[in-house]
Design a protein around this motif. Structure first.
Motif, PDB file in Angstrom:
ATOM      1  N   LEU A 236       0.822  -1.208   0.000  1.00 26.01           N
ATOM      2  CA  LEU A 236       0.000   0.000   0.000  1.00 26.01           C
ATOM      3  C   LEU A 236       0.857   1.260   0.000  1.00 26.01           C
ATOM      4  CD1 LEU A 236      -2.873  -0.858   2.532  1.00 26.01           C
ATOM      5  CD2 LEU A 236      -2.931  -0.964   0.037  1.00 26.01           C
ATOM      6  N   PRO A 237       0.440   2.300  -0.727  1.00 24.24           N
ATOM      7  CA  PRO A 237       1.218   3.543  -0.769  1.00 24.24           C
ATOM      8  C   PRO A 237       1.022   4.429   0.456  1.00 24.24           C
ATOM      9  CG  PRO A 237      -0.732   3.732  -2.158  1.00 24.24           C
ATOM     10  CD  PRO A 237      -0.705   2.322  -1.661  1.00 24.24           C
ATOM     11  N   CYS A 238       0.001   4.127   1.273  1.00 21.38           N
ATOM     12  CA  CYS A 238      -0.281   4.981   2.431  1.00 21.38           C
ATOM     13  C   CYS A 238       0.249   4.357   3.718  1.00 21.38           C
ATOM     14  CB  CYS A 238      -1.790   5.232   2.560  1.00 21.38           C
ATOM     15  SG  CYS A 238      -2.785   3.738   2.635  1.00 21.38           S
ATOM     16  N   GLN A 239       0.422   5.184   4.726  1.00 19.98           N
ATOM     17  CA  GLN A 239       0.914   4.719   6.025  1.00 19.98           C
ATOM     18  C   GLN A 239      -0.187   3.965   6.759  1.00 19.98           C
ATOM     19  OE1 GLN A 239       2.881   7.815   8.179  1.00 19.98           O
ATOM     20  NE2 GLN A 239       3.277   6.584   9.994  1.00 19.98           N
ATOM     21  N   ILE A 240       0.180   2.911   7.463  1.00 21.59           N
ATOM     22  CA  ILE A 240      -0.782   2.075   8.188  1.00 21.59           C
ATOM     23  C   ILE A 240      -0.608   2.281   9.688  1.00 21.59           C
ATOM     24  CG2 ILE A 240      -1.607  -0.274   8.586  1.00 21.59           C
ATOM     25  CD1 ILE A 240      -0.529  -1.055   5.869  1.00 21.59           C
ATOM     26  N   PHE A 241      -1.747   2.425  10.392  1.00 17.23           N
ATOM     27  CA  PHE A 241      -1.723   2.647  11.841  1.00 17.23           C
ATOM     28  C   PHE A 241      -2.552   1.565  12.540  1.00 17.23           C
ATOM     29  CE2 PHE A 241      -1.348   6.749   9.718  1.00 17.23           C
ATOM     30  CZ  PHE A 241      -0.215   7.281  10.305  1.00 17.23           C
ATOM     31  N   PRO A 242      -1.912   0.456  12.965  1.00 17.43           N
ATOM     32  CA  PRO A 242      -2.637  -0.581  13.718  1.00 17.43           C
ATOM     33  C   PRO A 242      -2.740  -0.181  15.187  1.00 17.43           C
ATOM     34  CG  PRO A 242      -0.382  -1.290  13.305  1.00 17.43           C
ATOM     35  CD  PRO A 242      -0.523   0.070  12.686  1.00 17.43           C
ATOM     36  N   TYR A 461      -0.010   1.460  21.318  1.00 17.15           N
ATOM     37  CA  TYR A 461       0.216   2.734  22.014  1.00 17.15           C
ATOM     38  C   TYR A 461       1.096   3.651  21.162  1.00 17.15           C
ATOM     39  CZ  TYR A 461       2.127   5.892  25.616  1.00 17.15           C
ATOM     40  OH  TYR A 461       2.533   6.988  26.331  1.00 17.15           O
ATOM     41  N   GLU A 462       2.165   3.105  20.627  1.00 18.02           N
ATOM     42  CA  GLU A 462       3.066   3.894  19.796  1.00 18.02           C
ATOM     43  C   GLU A 462       2.403   4.269  18.469  1.00 18.02           C
ATOM     44  OE1 GLU A 462       5.734   5.205  20.699  1.00 18.02           O
ATOM     45  OE2 GLU A 462       6.214   4.129  22.542  1.00 18.02           O
ATOM     46  N   SER A 463       1.553   3.377  17.971  1.00 21.32           N
ATOM     47  CA  SER A 463       0.872   3.654  16.707  1.00 21.32           C
ATOM     48  C   SER A 463      -0.143   4.786  16.859  1.00 21.32           C
ATOM     49  CB  SER A 463       0.179   2.383  16.198  1.00 21.32           C
ATOM     50  OG  SER A 463      -0.163   2.484  14.843  1.00 21.32           O
ATOM     51  N   VAL A 464      -0.795   4.858  18.033  1.00 19.73           N
ATOM     52  CA  VAL A 464      -1.706   5.978  18.302  1.00 19.73           C
ATOM     53  C   VAL A 464      -0.933   7.291  18.289  1.00 19.73           C
ATOM     54  CG1 VAL A 464      -3.135   7.088  20.069  1.00 19.73           C
ATOM     55  CG2 VAL A 464      -3.463   4.673  19.559  1.00 19.73           C
ATOM     56  N   ASN A 465       0.232   7.314  18.933  1.00 23.90           N
ATOM     57  CA  ASN A 465       1.055   8.529  18.941  1.00 23.90           C
ATOM     58  C   ASN A 465       1.480   8.916  17.526  1.00 23.90           C
ATOM     59  OD1 ASN A 465       0.956   8.880  21.711  1.00 23.90           O
ATOM     60  ND2 ASN A 465       2.830   7.733  22.099  1.00 23.90           N
ATOM     61  N   SER A 466       1.808   7.911  16.710  1.00 23.67           N
ATOM     62  CA  SER A 466       2.183   8.187  15.322  1.00 23.67           C
ATOM     63  C   SER A 466       0.999   8.745  14.544  1.00 23.67           C
ATOM     64  CB  SER A 466       2.692   6.909  14.643  1.00 23.67           C
ATOM     65  OG  SER A 466       3.881   6.455  15.237  1.00 23.67           O
ATOM     66  N   LEU A 467      -0.191   8.218  14.820  1.00 24.24           N
ATOM     67  CA  LEU A 467      -1.397   8.707  14.158  1.00 24.24           C
ATOM     68  C   LEU A 467      -1.661  10.164  14.517  1.00 24.24           C
ATOM     69  CD1 LEU A 467      -4.037   8.358  12.551  1.00 24.24           C
ATOM     70  CD2 LEU A 467      -5.077   7.425  14.651  1.00 24.24           C
ATOM     71  N   VAL A 468      -1.533  10.496  15.786  1.00 27.73           N
ATOM     72  CA  VAL A 468      -1.743  11.882  16.230  1.00 27.73           C
ATOM     73  C   VAL A 468      -0.739  12.811  15.553  1.00 27.73           C
ATOM     74  CG1 VAL A 468      -1.650  13.451  18.208  1.00 27.73           C
ATOM     75  CG2 VAL A 468      -2.802  11.225  18.424  1.00 27.73           C
ATOM     76  N   ASP A 469       0.526  12.405  15.520  1.00 29.04           N
ATOM     77  CA  ASP A 469       1.547  13.218  14.853  1.00 29.04           C
ATOM     78  C   ASP A 469       1.227  13.392  13.369  1.00 29.04           C
ATOM     79  OD1 ASP A 469       2.955  13.476  17.213  1.00 29.04           O
ATOM     80  OD2 ASP A 469       4.353  11.834  16.759  1.00 29.04           O
ATOM     81  N   HIS A 470       0.717  12.336  12.757  1.00 26.97           N
ATOM     82  CA  HIS A 470       0.361  12.368  11.336  1.00 26.97           C
ATOM     83  C   HIS A 470      -0.755  13.381  11.093  1.00 26.97           C
ATOM     84  CE1 HIS A 470       0.298  10.796   7.294  1.00 26.97           C
ATOM     85  NE2 HIS A 470      -0.969  10.411   7.378  1.00 26.97           N
ATOM     86  N   ILE A 471      -1.776  13.357  11.943  1.00 23.08           N
ATOM     87  CA  ILE A 471      -2.888  14.306  11.796  1.00 23.08           C
ATOM     88  C   ILE A 471      -2.406  15.739  12.018  1.00 23.08           C
ATOM     89  CG2 ILE A 471      -5.113  15.036  12.768  1.00 23.08           C
ATOM     90  CD1 ILE A 471      -5.649  12.076  13.425  1.00 23.08           C
ATOM     91  N   LEU A 472      -1.539  15.924  13.006  1.00 26.35           N
ATOM     92  CA  LEU A 472      -1.033  17.266  13.295  1.00 26.35           C
ATOM     93  C   LEU A 472      -0.181  17.821  12.150  1.00 26.35           C
ATOM     94  CD1 LEU A 472      -0.036  16.857  17.059  1.00 26.35           C
ATOM     95  CD2 LEU A 472      -1.981  18.141  16.135  1.00 26.35           C
ATOM     96  N   SER A 473       0.312  16.934  11.303  1.00 22.99           N
ATOM     97  CA  SER A 473       1.154  17.386  10.190  1.00 22.99           C
ATOM     98  C   SER A 473       0.331  17.917   9.022  1.00 22.99           C
ATOM     99  CB  SER A 473       2.037  16.232   9.697  1.00 22.99           C
ATOM    100  OG  SER A 473       1.266  15.263   8.989  1.00 22.99           O
ATOM    101  N   PHE A 474      -0.995  17.647   9.035  1.00 24.17           N
ATOM    102  CA  PHE A 474      -1.836  18.099   7.922  1.00 24.17           C
ATOM    103  C   PHE A 474      -1.991  19.618   7.949  1.00 24.17           C
ATOM    104  CE2 PHE A 474      -4.194  13.820   8.317  1.00 24.17           C
ATOM    105  CZ  PHE A 474      -3.255  13.204   7.499  1.00 24.17           C
ATOM    106  N   GLN A 475      -1.960  20.233   6.778  1.00 22.21           N
ATOM    107  CA  GLN A 475      -2.216  21.657   6.640  1.00 22.21           C
ATOM    108  C   GLN A 475      -3.457  21.845   5.776  1.00 22.21           C
ATOM    109  OE1 GLN A 475      -0.495  24.126   8.172  1.00 22.21           O
ATOM    110  NE2 GLN A 475       0.741  22.544   9.150  1.00 22.21           N
ATOM    111  N   LEU A 476      -4.391  22.602   6.260  1.00 26.33           N
ATOM    112  CA  LEU A 476      -5.615  22.854   5.503  1.00 26.33           C
ATOM    113  C   LEU A 476      -5.361  23.925   4.448  1.00 26.33           C
ATOM    114  CD1 LEU A 476      -8.657  22.323   5.202  1.00 26.33           C
ATOM    115  CD2 LEU A 476      -9.055  24.198   6.775  1.00 26.33           C
TER     116      LEU A 476
END
Length: 479
Positions: A236-242, A461-476
């Motif tokens: 898959l080309p997208c990042q996966i967050f289990p 637990y670490e994947s949740v933190n990665s997900l949060v960081d990923h969302i915070l990286s988005f720019q509208l």
């Protein structure tokens, strides 16, 4: 200067604008529940949450005061609600304009306020949301409410069609599928539909929509589907967050543990369980959607009674095809059940609390993914009866990968086989007792791995933190 925490950043920090997440579930209990569980986790990280939902199977906002709810019309007719798997395609067609209009209004209303829309998180079955997100220049994350292994099977559909493996032929049923081991042809996801081409197109759209997303959130954990995770991270080309099991993030006694259910739960069964011996009860539930034929329901009931073991059986009002009220019990069944004191039937049970009860020794399940995860997380071995969709994939993984369950014949329910399987799972008979003991040992070990995954520094637990960081990286970016 001290760095801001993730929670402070998601809530806007000092003088900033808080980040709003738009969540859109598929309107069925097995999909709404994990989406609301995900919302609870993200809310705890400081994000504002709005749940956009259809009028069909609408969640109750009063049970979730921390979220804002936005209903949209779905335009479903009574006939469309009976189209089975094709209903998902209909939802994708009919919800597109209402969802786009709703999202546009929300962006405009928040643009000049104290919030900023960060992204959409939608169930991957609602694939149309990807084109809406692209149009509005918003990132979209896809949530997989089911197993990753079944998604891998869906992703293989084009190749399986090309090779002639799909549609399924009786002569190939037992063949193991290369690259999807140990799945056999007969374990592939199957949908009862008069339009198989329409189903295949729906699956293709779902997979492509996921590939085009900005991230793939999965209700699973590393030790549960490690091989599939490794494969999909390459494909898959997208990042996966289990980040699962999602339901373990709240305690069984918390309000959020049961408030996502669309059905009224009958807690009287908990008092009944208190009277039963440890690990003596077989709990039976085929989920919120499965419908049985009358003969199957009767074989199920008599098989449980003939096992001579205590049983807690969930029979919804619509569990039997053609039923418009409480399920009719076979003649003489209720008297025998009550006289023997061996069983209890409820319309809907608080499943989490039931599976966690020490009296429960086994779970006879349809192998829906939420039920599978809940059983895994409580260390309860399973008796598998998959009916449709991805349930067959899950059953095969339970019995041949995780090896924490037994499978009943998929071609029908027979009372003698049911009674034998229940007794084997509950370790009543000497025959198969060692096998059942091994199932229980593995189930307990997997339970600990599930719980370890969400603890500090665990994989989820670490994947949740990665997900949060990923969302915070988005720019509208709005035109």
């Amino acid at each position: 200067m001290a760095m801001e925490t993730r929670e402070e950043m998601s809530s806007g920090g000092k003088g900033g604008r808080s980040r709003l997440l738009i969540l859109f579930p598929t309107p069925f209990e097995g999909h709404i529940t994990p989406m609301l569980q995900l919302a609870t986790i993200l809310r705890s990280k400081g994000f504002s949450i709005t749940i956009v939902h259809t009028l069909f199977n609408s969640p109750d906002p009063s049970k979730h005061p921390d979220f804002h709810f936005e209903p949209i019309p779905d335009g479903l007719t009574a006939d469309e609600l009976t189209t089975g798997a094709l209903l998902h395609h209909t939802l994708n067609v009919k919800c597109e304009k209402p969802f786009r209009d709703c999202l546009t209004r929300m962006i405009m209303s928040t643009n000049s306020g104290n919030e900023i829309v960060s992204c959409i998180i939608s169930d991957l079955l609602m694939y149309f949301t990807q084109s809406v997100a692209d149009e509005l220049k918003l990132p979209r994350l896809a949530l997989r409410a089911g197993s990753l292994t079944s998604f891998a099977a869906f992703a293989a559909f084009p190749l399986l069609l090309e090779k002639g493996i799909l549609p399924i032929k009786d002569t190939q049923c037992e063949e193991v599928i290369p690259d999807l081991e140990p799945l056999r042809v007969k374990d592939l996801p199957e949908f009862h539909s008069k339009d198989p081409k329409g189903i295949f197109q729906f699956v293709s759209n779902m997979v492509e929509g996921t590939k085009g997303s900005s991230g793939f959130i999965c209700n699973t954990f590393q030790d549960l589907e490690e091989a599939t995770l490794s494969k999909l991270r390459k494909d898959l080309p997208c990042q996966i967050f289990p980040i699962g099991p999602l339901y373990l993030y709240s305690s069984s006694s918390s309000a959020s543990a049961s408030c996502s259910s669309l059905k009224k739960q009958d807690y009287t069964c908990m008092a009944w369980l208190e009277k039963q011996a440890p690990r003596s009860v077989i709990y039976v539930s085929f989920g919120s959607v499965v419908v049985m034929e009358q003969e199957e329901a009767e074989e199920t009931m008599w098989g449980l009674l003939d096992s001579k073991q205590p049983f807690l059986l969930v029979l919804r009002r619509d569990s039997v095809r053609g039923s418009d009220g409480p399920v009719q019990l076979p003649q003489g069944f209720e008297e025998e059940m009550i006289d023997g004191g061996r069983g209890l039937i409820v319309e809907w049970a608080p499943q989490r609390q039931v599976l966690a009860h020490p009296a429960v020794g086994g779970f006879w399940t349809h192998c829906g993914w939420n039920s599978t995860l809940e059983s895994v997380s409580e260390g309860v071995p399973m008796l598998c009866s998959p009916f449709f969709g991805d349930q067959r994939v899950n059953a095969r993984c339970i019995t041949h990968v995780l090896r924490i369950g037994l499978q009943l014949d998929q071609k029908g329910l027979n009372r003698a086989e049911i009674a034998k399987a229940v007794r084997k799972l509950l370790m009543v008979d000497d025959e198969g007792a060692e096998t059942a003991k091994e199932l229980r040992i593995r189930a307990e070990a997997l339970k600990e791995k599930a719980r370890q995954s969400i603890r500090e520094f665990g994989s989820s637990y670490e994947s949740v933190n990665s997900l949060v960081d990923h969302i915070l990286s988005f720019q509208l970016v709005l035109n």
